[in-house]
Write an enzyme that holds these catalytic residues in place. Structure first.
Site, PDB file in Angstrom:
ATOM      1  N   ARG A  10       0.889  -1.238   0.070  1.00 17.72           N
ATOM      2  CA  ARG A  10       0.179  -0.056  -0.049  1.00 17.72           C
ATOM      3  C   ARG A  10       1.046   1.296   0.089  1.00 17.72           C
ATOM      4  O   ARG A  10       1.984   1.287   0.731  1.00 17.72           O
ATOM      5  CB  ARG A  10      -0.903   0.126   1.063  1.00 17.72           C
ATOM      6  CG  ARG A  10      -2.219  -0.923   1.260  1.00 17.72           C
ATOM      7  CD  ARG A  10      -3.222  -0.611   0.269  1.00 17.72           C
ATOM      8  NE  ARG A  10      -4.221  -1.620   0.133  1.00 17.72           N
ATOM      9  CZ  ARG A  10      -4.336  -2.379  -0.819  1.00 17.72           C
ATOM     10  NH1 ARG A  10      -3.442  -2.838  -1.649  1.00 17.72           N
ATOM     11  NH2 ARG A  10      -5.378  -3.144  -0.534  1.00 17.72           N
ATOM     12  N   HIS A  23      -0.913   0.130  -9.857  1.00 19.23           N
ATOM     13  CA  HIS A  23      -1.690  -0.542  -8.812  1.00 19.23           C
ATOM     14  C   HIS A  23      -1.758  -1.915  -9.472  1.00 19.23           C
ATOM     15  O   HIS A  23      -3.115  -2.430  -9.704  1.00 19.23           O
ATOM     16  CB  HIS A  23      -2.831  -0.122  -8.062  1.00 19.23           C
ATOM     17  CG  HIS A  23      -3.118  -0.921  -6.870  1.00 19.23           C
ATOM     18  ND1 HIS A  23      -3.674  -0.160  -5.552  1.00 19.23           N
ATOM     19  CD2 HIS A  23      -3.121  -2.168  -6.575  1.00 19.23           C
ATOM     20  CE1 HIS A  23      -3.753  -0.919  -4.836  1.00 19.23           C
ATOM     21  NE2 HIS A  23      -3.602  -2.194  -5.332  1.00 19.23           N
TER      22      HIS A  23
HETATM   23  P1  NAP Z   1      -1.569 -11.768   4.691  1.00 20.62           P
HETATM   24  O1  NAP Z   1      -1.781 -13.128   4.464  1.00 20.62           O
HETATM   25  O2  NAP Z   1      -2.710 -11.245   5.862  1.00 20.62           O
HETATM   26  O3  NAP Z   1      -0.130 -11.652   5.396  1.00 20.62           O
HETATM   27  C1  NAP Z   1       0.359 -10.521   6.092  1.00 20.62           C
HETATM   28  C2  NAP Z   1       1.726 -10.603   6.652  1.00 20.62           C
HETATM   29  O4  NAP Z   1       2.116  -9.491   7.081  1.00 20.62           O
HETATM   30  C3  NAP Z   1       1.821 -11.734   7.558  1.00 20.62           C
HETATM   31  O5  NAP Z   1       2.798 -12.460   7.334  1.00 20.62           O
HETATM   32  C4  NAP Z   1       1.704 -10.812   8.828  1.00 20.62           C
HETATM   33  O6  NAP Z   1       2.383 -11.436  10.028  1.00 20.62           O
HETATM   34  C5  NAP Z   1       2.603  -9.634   8.408  1.00 20.62           C
HETATM   35  N1  NAP Z   1       2.358  -8.629   9.328  1.00 20.62           N
HETATM   36  C6  NAP Z   1       1.072  -7.814   9.635  1.00 20.62           C
HETATM   37  N2  NAP Z   1       1.498  -7.001  10.679  1.00 20.62           N
HETATM   38  C7  NAP Z   1       2.707  -7.067  10.679  1.00 20.62           C
HETATM   39  C8  NAP Z   1       3.645  -6.103  11.592  1.00 20.62           C
HETATM   40  N3  NAP Z   1       3.086  -5.221  12.504  1.00 20.62           N
HETATM   41  N4  NAP Z   1       5.094  -6.650  11.752  1.00 20.62           N
HETATM   42  C9  NAP Z   1       5.373  -7.731  11.091  1.00 20.62           C
HETATM   43  N5  NAP Z   1       4.683  -8.338  10.095  1.00 20.62           N
HETATM   44  C10 NAP Z   1       3.424  -8.084  10.239  1.00 20.62           C
HETATM   45  O7  NAP Z   1      -1.859 -10.731   3.385  1.00 20.62           O
HETATM   46  P2  NAP Z   1      -1.334 -11.168   1.986  1.00 20.62           P
HETATM   47  O8  NAP Z   1      -2.569 -11.625   1.246  1.00 20.62           O
HETATM   48  O9  NAP Z   1      -0.257 -11.716   1.734  1.00 20.62           O
HETATM   49  O10 NAP Z   1      -1.505  -9.622   1.270  1.00 20.62           O
HETATM   50  C11 NAP Z   1      -0.486  -8.511   1.778  1.00 20.62           C
HETATM   51  C12 NAP Z   1      -0.866  -7.205   1.395  1.00 20.62           C
HETATM   52  O11 NAP Z   1      -0.779  -7.121   0.046  1.00 20.62           O
HETATM   53  C13 NAP Z   1      -2.581  -7.039   1.508  1.00 20.62           C
HETATM   54  O12 NAP Z   1      -2.881  -6.455   2.627  1.00 20.62           O
HETATM   55  C14 NAP Z   1      -2.545  -5.589   0.395  1.00 20.62           C
HETATM   56  O13 NAP Z   1      -2.395  -4.366   0.917  1.00 20.62           O
HETATM   57  C15 NAP Z   1      -1.316  -6.103  -0.652  1.00 20.62           C
HETATM   58  N6  NAP Z   1      -1.662  -6.459  -1.829  1.00 20.62           N
HETATM   59  C16 NAP Z   1      -1.425  -5.371  -2.998  1.00 20.62           C
HETATM   60  C17 NAP Z   1      -1.848  -5.751  -4.175  1.00 20.62           C
HETATM   61  C18 NAP Z   1      -1.565  -4.990  -5.443  1.00 20.62           C
HETATM   62  O14 NAP Z   1      -1.816  -5.302  -6.449  1.00 20.62           O
HETATM   63  N7  NAP Z   1      -0.480  -4.054  -5.384  1.00 20.62           N
HETATM   64  C19 NAP Z   1      -2.608  -7.070  -4.469  1.00 20.62           C
HETATM   65  C20 NAP Z   1      -2.955  -7.889  -3.222  1.00 20.62           C
HETATM   66  C21 NAP Z   1      -2.473  -7.589  -1.976  1.00 20.62           C
HETATM   67  P3  NAP Z   1       1.700 -13.046  10.767  1.00 20.62           P
HETATM   68  O15 NAP Z   1       2.057 -14.049   9.607  1.00 20.62           O
HETATM   69  O16 NAP Z   1       2.750 -13.353  11.686  1.00 20.62           O
HETATM   70  O17 NAP Z   1       0.404 -12.644  11.002  1.00 20.62           O
HETATM   71  C1  GLV Z   2      -5.442  -5.181  -4.149  1.00 29.17           C
HETATM   72  O1  GLV Z   2      -4.565  -4.345  -3.771  1.00 29.17           O
HETATM   73  C2  GLV Z   2      -5.700  -6.137  -3.050  1.00 29.17           C
HETATM   74  O2  GLV Z   2      -5.549  -5.666  -1.791  1.00 29.17           O
HETATM   75  O3  GLV Z   2      -6.318  -6.916  -3.506  1.00 29.17           O
END
Ligand code: NAP
Ligand code: GLV
Length: 310
Positions: free
Chosen positions: A225, A273
């Site tokens: 983000r 994005h």
């Molecule tokens: P997820 O499965 O919820 O994983 C989040 C990770 O971040 C987990 O490993 C979590 O730790 C860690 N985390 C959260 N808070 C933290 C902190 N304070 N300190 C250290 N580590 C922390 O999420 P995801 O599906 O991988 O997606 C991640 C992010 O990618 C989304 O929230 C979104 O903003 C972004 N995204 C962007 C796009 C794009 O097109 N640019 C697309 C999709 C997603 P734990 O494992 O210990 O809980």
């Molecule tokens: C895109 O940014 C998502 O969070 O899926």
């Protein structure tokens, strides 16, 4: 009894999604909400950045499904007690994110930006290969997407580290956790990839303090983000020569405003994005499956912990 599913997408029409849901759940009654519509009951909501008025207009909700992975635009919503908010888990985003990040890592490591500039000037100049071990990659966030990316980068034999809130074990990845592991993780990282959720704890985490702790020649890839990054700190570090470059897919304001320094900075690559898009068929299959599972009284995965913010 057919279930009622209300749709509310801010910024684009839900038609394509509703058509896919009609195929996946032919027994369901679907309707798109418009501001000003009278209140009506709904069993489930499928949303992208909905206003509070949408939630307030629907009684009887059993779950709210976000069509993306990040729920930062939803955590401020007041849902009735006990109504879960559910995020998309991978659904085709993992492979897209792995493609995007490995491309950015390899493009930087192999110097493709320079070859492109050389071609524009008609220059034929090879360069000696750089030791791969001098380009360790660190992934912030080892969740669904971070772990997928860490594995993909490790498959190209870069040293890979990962940082998360709670401890993780991942084959081929050196892992760190919590504030106590942060500085050691940064000191072991040259190419930093951000795949954290945006929460009160992670907003602004990519600031001068963090980015200055990377190994010399540091490079940032932000695919999470825009508000994780302190824009002015990045620009200053690039201009001071403390960082080698950045690939940015997400921004504090989207679309990135005309005139923002990132647009024309020679060390910054901007994409709109797009690193991992929500794919209609894959997301609808996943959400429809969860609606069926809930209907059978079974638990589902991907439920957001509102207190944690992700
Ligand atoms: P997820 O499965 O919820 O994983 C989040 C990770 O971040 C987990 O490993 C979590 O730790 C860690 N985390 C959260 N808070 C933290 C902190 N304070 N300190 C250290 N580590 C922390 O999420 P995801 O599906 O991988 O997606 C991640 C992010 O990618 C989304 O929230 C979104 O903003 C972004 N995204 C962007 C796009 C794009 O097109 N640019 C697309 C999709 C997603 P734990 O494992 O210990 O809980
Ligand atoms: C895109 O940014 C998502 O969070 O899926």
């Amino acid at each position: 009894m057919p279930v009622n599913i209300a749709f509310c997408f801010t910024g684009f029409a839900p038609d394509t999604w509703m058509a896919a849901f009609r195929q996946a759940l032919p027994e369901a009654n679907l309707f798109a909400w418009q501001p000003g519509d009278p209140p009506r009951p709904a069993d489930y909501a499928v949303v992208w950045r909905p206003p509070q008025a949408f939630v307030d207009a629907h009684s009887g909700l059993r779950a709210v499904f976000n069509i993306g992975a990040g729920v930062d635009a939803l955590v401020g919503l007041r849902l009735p007690p006990g109504v879960p908010m559910v995020r998309v888990e991978d659904a085709g985003m993992g492979v897209q994110m792995a493609e995007y990040v490995t491309h950015a890592v390899i493009r930087h490591y192999r110097g493709f930006e320079r070859f492109q500039a050389d071609q524009a000037r008609g220059v034929w100049e090879d360069r000696d290969p750089l030791p791969r071990e001098d380009f360790p990659v660190g992934v912030l966030g080892l969740g669904v997407l971070g772990a997928r990316v860490a594995r993909a980068v490790a498959a190209f034999e870069f040293p890979v580290a990962g940082w998360s809130r709670t401890p993780h074990q991942l084959a081929g990845v050196r892992t760190y956790a919590g504030p106590e592991g942060f500085d050691e993780f940064l000191a072991a990282t040259r190419i930093l990839v951000c795949l954290l959720p945006l929460t009160a704890e992670t907003e602004g985490i990519l600031d001068r303090r963090t980015l200055s702790k990377l190994r010399p020649g540091g490079y940032l890839i932000n695919v999470a983000r825009g508000a994780h990054l302190v824009d002015d700190d990045l620009i200053a570090l690039l201009d001071e020569g403390r960082l080698a470059g950045a690939t940015l897919d997400v921004f504090r304001t989207e679309p990135l405003p005309a005139g923002h320094a990132f647009w024309h900075h020679p060390k910054v690559t901007v994409t709109p994005h797009t690193s991992a898009r929500s794919l209609v068929r894959e997301c609808v299959t996943q959400i429809a499956g969860k609606i069926r599972t809930l209907g059978q009284g079974q638990p589902i995965t991907g439920v957001v912990d509102a207190a944690r913010g992700y």
